[in-house]
Write a protein that holds these residues in place. Structure first.
Motif, PDB file in Angstrom:
ATOM      1  N   UNK A 114       7.175   1.167 -10.708  1.00 45.46           N
ATOM      2  CA  UNK A 114       6.922   0.493  -9.437  1.00 45.46           C
ATOM      3  C   UNK A 114       7.036   1.466  -8.275  1.00 45.46           C
ATOM      4  N   UNK A 115       7.991   2.379  -8.338  1.00 45.55           N
ATOM      5  CA  UNK A 115       8.161   3.350  -7.259  1.00 45.55           C
ATOM      6  C   UNK A 115       6.914   4.223  -7.134  1.00 45.55           C
ATOM      7  N   UNK A 116       6.404   4.717  -8.273  1.00 37.18           N
ATOM      8  CA  UNK A 116       5.189   5.544  -8.246  1.00 37.18           C
ATOM      9  C   UNK A 116       4.015   4.756  -7.679  1.00 37.18           C
ATOM     10  N   UNK A 117       3.876   3.484  -8.105  1.00 35.04           N
ATOM     11  CA  UNK A 117       2.756   2.670  -7.630  1.00 35.04           C
ATOM     12  C   UNK A 117       2.865   2.398  -6.139  1.00 35.04           C
ATOM     13  N   UNK A 118       4.075   2.170  -5.643  1.00 37.61           N
ATOM     14  CA  UNK A 118       4.256   1.965  -4.203  1.00 37.61           C
ATOM     15  C   UNK A 118       3.807   3.193  -3.422  1.00 37.61           C
ATOM     16  N   UNK A 119       4.182   4.383  -3.895  1.00 37.35           N
ATOM     17  CA  UNK A 119       3.780   5.610  -3.204  1.00 37.35           C
ATOM     18  C   UNK A 119       2.272   5.833  -3.302  1.00 37.35           C
ATOM     19  N   UNK A 120       1.699   5.490  -4.451  1.00 33.70           N
ATOM     20  CA  UNK A 120       0.239   5.637  -4.586  1.00 33.70           C
ATOM     21  C   UNK A 120      -0.508   4.727  -3.628  1.00 33.70           C
ATOM     22  N   UNK A 121      -0.003   3.508  -3.463  1.00 34.91           N
ATOM     23  CA  UNK A 121      -0.729   2.517  -2.666  1.00 34.91           C
ATOM     24  C   UNK A 121      -0.472   2.642  -1.175  1.00 34.91           C
ATOM     25  N   UNK A 122       0.684   3.198  -0.788  1.00 33.93           N
ATOM     26  CA  UNK A 122       1.023   3.265   0.643  1.00 33.93           C
ATOM     27  C   UNK A 122       1.060   4.680   1.193  1.00 33.93           C
ATOM     28  N   UNK A 123       0.988   5.691   0.341  1.00 29.13           N
ATOM     29  CA  UNK A 123       0.927   7.061   0.829  1.00 29.13           C
ATOM     30  C   UNK A 123       2.283   7.683   1.079  1.00 29.13           C
ATOM     31  N   UNK A 124       2.996   7.201   2.088  1.00 25.83           N
ATOM     32  CA  UNK A 124       4.306   7.750   2.418  1.00 25.83           C
ATOM     33  C   UNK A 124       5.236   6.606   2.777  1.00 25.83           C
TER      34      UNK A 124
END
Length: 332
Positions: free
Chosen positions: A8-18
């Motif tokens: 989930x952490x990786x997906x959050x960064x992928x979807x929101x950038x920073x």
């Protein structure tokens, strides 16, 4: 659990950038210290996540990074199946699983559709926490460990011990045979049998739960909708219920009906002043008095007389209190 959180952490960064550690902690429902440990674990595993310093800094992935991390686990798939109501997922202890599953669904979309879908989703709001009159809708907060234990027993077909606090009673342990889970207006219920008799337990009153190894004594197939209707019918026919004849403003009819347990009768034609006449049932005397007081002065109780007298006494007391200027407290 940690593996799902790292995904989930990786997906959050992928979807929101920073994202900052604080934002990530809020999204994942963990502490910022846990987020920092997870970031270190991802870096050690070769995931190109790095920190950007400064006022608008945070954590981000190297541009173009992509990996196949979108497989749904059991709870996430289950959350999607009940996602017709976000509040339903919360009532069954699947709120965090639903959020995690939706991140995976978004990440699985082709890049050309991802931004469009996310933008469209922001244009839709389902089941807000307050209605148009700013009345907050009640959604029960349930411990994940308790609801998770109940859910596992229901799906596995095992007997269940629950520490249950019935209304106006001391909590006690009960062994039940779970049949299914139902959510109504943000409130969750366990349908079960106890010693062969049908029982309905409100999830918010379950203080602890323990799945047993013993198989549940229950039918192989169940129609939950039919079972709920039957139990609701029996509840409405309870011995303590109170029938009340009411005249109510047409604009407040739904408020009256929504607060009652059943509509027993309703006249087809309105009175000359436009008011409607309904006979409705309430759970008990206290429920009837409370519900009708909320509608004053838009509703008038015609019967029973004891309820009219009770509401009159309450109104008289309030009128006397507010009929004179407030008294100032004396200063020593």
């Amino acid at each position: 659990m940690r593996a799902d959180r790292l995904v989930s952490l990786v997906l959050l960064l992928r979807q929101h950038g920073r994202l900052s550690a604080t934002t990530l902690a809020e999204e994942l429902e963990v502490s910022t210290r846990t987020v920092l440990r997870d970031i270190d674990a991802l870096s050690a595993a070769g995931v190109p996540v790095y920190a950007e310093r400064g006022r608008h800094g945070g954590f981000t992935l190297l541009p173009g990074f992509r990996t196949e991390l979108t497989g749904l686990n059991h709870d996430e798939a289950l959350a999607l199946l009940v996602a017709g109501s976000r509040r339903g997922a919360q009532a069954f202890g699947l709120g965090s699983a639903l959020a995690s599953a939706m991140r995976k669904v978004v990440d699985a979309l082709p890049e050309s559709q991802r931004a469009t879908a996310a933008g469209a989703a922001r244009r839709l709001l389902i089941d807000p926490e307050t209605d148009a009159l700013a009345r907050r809708l009640v959604t029960e907060e349930l411990p994940d460990a308790v609801v998770g234990e109940i859910r596992r027993a229901v799906f596995a077909g095992h007997r269940l011990r629950i520490h249950y606090a019935a209304a106006d009673q001391a909590p006690e342990w009960r062994t039940v045979d779970p049949i299914g889970l139902v959510t109504v207006r943000g409130q969750g219920y366990l349908l079960a049998t106890r010693a062969g008799a049908d029982r309905t337990y409100r999830l918010s009153r379950v203080l602890a739960a323990q799945e047993l190894a013993e198989p549940a004594r229950r039918p192989e197939r169940v129609d939950l909708d039919l079972a709920w209707q039957e139990r609701s019918r029996r509840f409405r026919a309870g011995a303590d219920q109170v029938a009340v004849l009411v005249r109510v403003d047409a604009a407040r009819r739904e408020d009256l009906v929504g607060g009652a347990v059943a509509v027993l009768a309703e006249e087809a034609d309105a009175d000359p002043d436009g008011r409607l006449r309904l006979e409705v049932a309430f759970q008990d005397r206290r429920h009837a008095e409370w519900a009708l007081w909320q509608l004053a002065p838009s509703a008038e109780v015609l019967a029973p007389q004891w309820l009219r007298a009770s509401l009159h006494a309450r109104a008289t007391e309030i009128a006397a209190r507010y009929g004179t200027p407030p008294s100032e407290p004396s200063v020593p």
